[in-house]
Design a protein around this motif. Sequence first.
Motif, PDB file in Angstrom:
ATOM      1  N   THR A 116      -3.053   7.080   2.978  1.00 13.95           N
ATOM      2  CA  THR A 116      -2.008   6.711   3.936  1.00 13.95           C
ATOM      3  C   THR A 116      -2.581   6.254   5.275  1.00 13.95           C
ATOM      4  OG1 THR A 116      -0.581   8.377   2.909  1.00 13.95           O
ATOM      5  CG2 THR A 116       0.167   7.448   4.995  1.00 13.95           C
ATOM      6  N   VAL A 117      -3.497   7.037   5.842  1.00 15.50           N
ATOM      7  CA  VAL A 117      -4.059   6.681   7.153  1.00 15.50           C
ATOM      8  C   VAL A 117      -4.827   5.357   7.108  1.00 15.50           C
ATOM      9  CG1 VAL A 117      -5.706   7.387   8.946  1.00 15.50           C
ATOM     10  CG2 VAL A 117      -4.055   9.033   8.059  1.00 15.50           C
ATOM     11  N   PRO A 118      -5.735   5.133   6.129  1.00 14.95           N
ATOM     12  CA  PRO A 118      -6.414   3.829   6.084  1.00 14.95           C
ATOM     13  C   PRO A 118      -5.448   2.650   5.949  1.00 14.95           C
ATOM     14  CG  PRO A 118      -7.548   5.392   4.677  1.00 14.95           C
ATOM     15  CD  PRO A 118      -6.288   6.064   5.122  1.00 14.95           C
ATOM     16  N   VAL A 119      -4.404   2.805   5.145  1.00 11.66           N
ATOM     17  CA  VAL A 119      -3.410   1.726   4.998  1.00 11.66           C
ATOM     18  C   VAL A 119      -2.727   1.440   6.332  1.00 11.66           C
ATOM     19  CG1 VAL A 119      -1.150   1.144   3.993  1.00 11.66           C
ATOM     20  CG2 VAL A 119      -2.970   2.016   2.532  1.00 11.66           C
ATOM     21  N   LEU A 120      -2.319   2.492   7.034  1.00 10.43           N
ATOM     22  CA  LEU A 120      -1.631   2.331   8.317  1.00 10.43           C
ATOM     23  C   LEU A 120      -2.556   1.726   9.382  1.00 10.43           C
ATOM     24  CD1 LEU A 120       0.348   5.713   8.455  1.00 10.43           C
ATOM     25  CD2 LEU A 120       1.312   3.439   8.065  1.00 10.43           C
ATOM     26  N   VAL A 121      -3.817   2.154   9.402  1.00  9.85           N
ATOM     27  CA  VAL A 121      -4.754   1.701  10.448  1.00  9.85           C
ATOM     28  C   VAL A 121      -5.279   0.295  10.171  1.00  9.85           C
ATOM     29  CG1 VAL A 121      -7.024   2.130  11.507  1.00  9.85           C
ATOM     30  CG2 VAL A 121      -5.440   4.025  11.126  1.00  9.85           C
ATOM     31  N   TYR A 122      -5.774   0.056   8.946  1.00 10.11           N
ATOM     32  CA  TYR A 122      -6.481  -1.200   8.664  1.00 10.11           C
ATOM     33  C   TYR A 122      -5.582  -2.339   8.195  1.00 10.11           C
ATOM     34  CZ  TYR A 122     -10.630   1.707   9.164  1.00 10.11           C
ATOM     35  OH  TYR A 122     -11.584   2.548   9.662  1.00 10.11           O
ATOM     36  N   LEU A 123      -4.444  -2.016   7.595  1.00 11.43           N
ATOM     37  CA  LEU A 123      -3.537  -3.070   7.129  1.00 11.43           C
ATOM     38  C   LEU A 123      -2.352  -3.284   8.071  1.00 11.43           C
ATOM     39  CD1 LEU A 123      -3.447  -2.408   3.258  1.00 11.43           C
ATOM     40  CD2 LEU A 123      -4.859  -4.033   4.535  1.00 11.43           C
ATOM     41  N   LEU A 124      -1.871  -2.213   8.688  1.00  4.46           N
ATOM     42  CA  LEU A 124      -0.687  -2.321   9.551  1.00  4.46           C
ATOM     43  C   LEU A 124      -1.016  -2.172  11.040  1.00  4.46           C
ATOM     44  CD1 LEU A 124       1.709  -0.320   7.227  1.00  4.46           C
ATOM     45  CD2 LEU A 124       1.829  -2.761   7.702  1.00  4.46           C
ATOM     46  N   ALA A 125      -2.328  -2.096  11.356  1.00  4.16           N
ATOM     47  CA  ALA A 125      -2.820  -2.110  12.743  1.00  4.16           C
ATOM     48  C   ALA A 125      -2.167  -1.043  13.624  1.00  4.16           C
ATOM     49  CB  ALA A 125      -2.618  -3.499  13.361  1.00  4.16           C
ATOM     50  N   ILE A 126      -1.998   0.155  13.072  1.00  3.01           N
ATOM     51  CA  ILE A 126      -1.417   1.260  13.835  1.00  3.01           C
ATOM     52  C   ILE A 126      -2.543   2.123  14.396  1.00  3.01           C
ATOM     53  CG2 ILE A 126      -0.053   3.396  13.608  1.00  3.01           C
ATOM     54  CD1 ILE A 126       1.706   1.870  11.612  1.00  3.01           C
ATOM     55  N   ASN A 127      -2.393   2.549  15.637  1.00  6.99           N
ATOM     56  CA  ASN A 127      -3.370   3.414  16.300  1.00  6.99           C
ATOM     57  C   ASN A 127      -3.654   4.648  15.438  1.00  6.99           C
ATOM     58  OD1 ASN A 127      -3.619   6.031  18.062  1.00  6.99           O
ATOM     59  ND2 ASN A 127      -4.385   4.383  19.354  1.00  6.99           N
ATOM     60  N   PRO A 128      -4.941   5.055  15.289  1.00  7.45           N
ATOM     61  CA  PRO A 128      -5.275   6.190  14.420  1.00  7.45           C
ATOM     62  C   PRO A 128      -4.518   7.484  14.718  1.00  7.45           C
ATOM     63  CG  PRO A 128      -7.264   5.006  14.981  1.00  7.45           C
ATOM     64  CD  PRO A 128      -6.160   4.373  15.783  1.00  7.45           C
ATOM     65  N   ILE A 139     -16.602   4.606   7.440  1.00  3.85           N
ATOM     66  CA  ILE A 139     -17.742   4.935   8.310  1.00  3.85           C
ATOM     67  C   ILE A 139     -18.443   3.655   8.739  1.00  3.85           C
ATOM     68  CG2 ILE A 139     -20.026   6.031   8.375  1.00  3.85           C
ATOM     69  CD1 ILE A 139     -18.880   8.204   6.516  1.00  3.85           C
ATOM     70  N   TRP A 140     -18.684   2.740   7.775  1.00  2.00           N
ATOM     71  CA  TRP A 140     -19.343   1.454   8.095  1.00  2.00           C
ATOM     72  C   TRP A 140     -18.504   0.631   9.051  1.00  2.00           C
ATOM     73  CZ3 TRP A 140     -17.681  -3.565   7.059  1.00  2.00           C
ATOM     74  CH2 TRP A 140     -18.616  -4.581   7.341  1.00  2.00           C
ATOM     75  N   ALA A 141     -17.181   0.569   8.800  1.00  4.68           N
ATOM     76  CA  ALA A 141     -16.297  -0.248   9.646  1.00  4.68           C
ATOM     77  C   ALA A 141     -16.233   0.269  11.069  1.00  4.68           C
ATOM     78  CB  ALA A 141     -14.892  -0.281   9.036  1.00  4.68           C
ATOM     79  N   GLY A 185       0.819  -1.211   0.000  1.00  2.00           N
ATOM     80  CA  GLY A 185       0.000   0.000   0.000  1.00  2.00           C
ATOM     81  C   GLY A 185       0.850   1.257   0.000  1.00  2.00           C
ATOM     82  N   GLY A 186       1.968   1.229   0.742  1.00  3.81           N
ATOM     83  CA  GLY A 186       2.894   2.367   0.750  1.00  3.81           C
ATOM     84  C   GLY A 186       3.429   2.650  -0.641  1.00  3.81           C
ATOM     85  N   LEU A 187       3.741   1.587  -1.367  1.00  7.50           N
ATOM     86  CA  LEU A 187       4.231   1.722  -2.745  1.00  7.50           C
ATOM     87  C   LEU A 187       3.132   2.290  -3.643  1.00  7.50           C
ATOM     88  CD1 LEU A 187       6.850   0.937  -4.397  1.00  7.50           C
ATOM     89  CD2 LEU A 187       5.603  -1.130  -5.067  1.00  7.50           C
ATOM     90  N   VAL A 188       1.906   1.779  -3.474  1.00  5.24           N
ATOM     91  CA  VAL A 188       0.762   2.231  -4.289  1.00  5.24           C
ATOM     92  C   VAL A 188       0.466   3.708  -4.041  1.00  5.24           C
ATOM     93  CG1 VAL A 188      -1.736   1.970  -4.632  1.00  5.24           C
ATOM     94  CG2 VAL A 188      -0.275  -0.061  -4.463  1.00  5.24           C
TER      95      VAL A 188
END
Length: 265
Positions: free
Chosen positions: A30-42, A260-262, A11-14
């Motif tokens: 960037t934020v969705p990739v970090l939060v939902y794929l890399l499990a980083i606190n928002p 929003i749904w998630a 995702g970082g590359l994309v």
Amino acid sequence: MEILEILGYVGGLVIGIVLGLIGGGGSILTVPVLVYLLAINPVTATAYSLFVVGASSLVGAFKNMQKKLVDFRTAIVFSIPAFIAVYATRKWMVPAIPESLFSVGDFEITKNIGIMLFFAIIMILASVSMIRENGKKKTENEKISYNYPLIVLEGIVVGVLTGIVGAGGGFLIIPALVLLAKLPMKKAVATSLLIIAIKSLIGFIGDVQNMDINWLFLAIFTGLSMVGMFIGIYLNKFIDGKKLKKGFGWFVLIMGIYIIWAEIS
């Protein structure tokens, strides 16, 4: 390394490829990739996003400086209130947000959920801007003029939004530069990258003073985004980025609705 983690680095590359192809908008992923794929606190994710966005935009800004497309006077007028606002937001406002915001029945809106919901709203607004992509464009020969009070006000608004969600805010900055500073579209896009770089990196300094940063991870993720950006710039020779922008706008819209749904489900 788990599959989601691998997808996060991809995702970082994309993100970089999208930035290189369409010149903006990719940073909002960037934020969705970090939060939902890399499990980083928002909250941490918005901080890391500021660095990734700032570093990538700085590379683009230098490229535009070489082409003499950056209007430095406008960049300074816009950047000063923006970086003061984003620094203050990251240093004092975000840490001051309570962990529990409010409750709706049995559902509690926490600080993390609130940040992600606000981010999703910004994503939807950005997507509409990318999908519509219309309005009057200034010509290269039109005289540049400045509406200083409104430019300063817009800078403050963009700075606060950037501080909360960690996105560059190009979808707000570019129209402001065209309408308030009367910049031609090409110069507005180029100048916006310098503004985004300055305010994002200065905002990140506010986070360095507040939280522990995983510098190794941040360097790897940012490095992948940089590589992706150069790939995108190369692909731009063969692909019309403007045509892709509308399609990407629809993707961002779907992502905003999904967040929003998630968060509320």
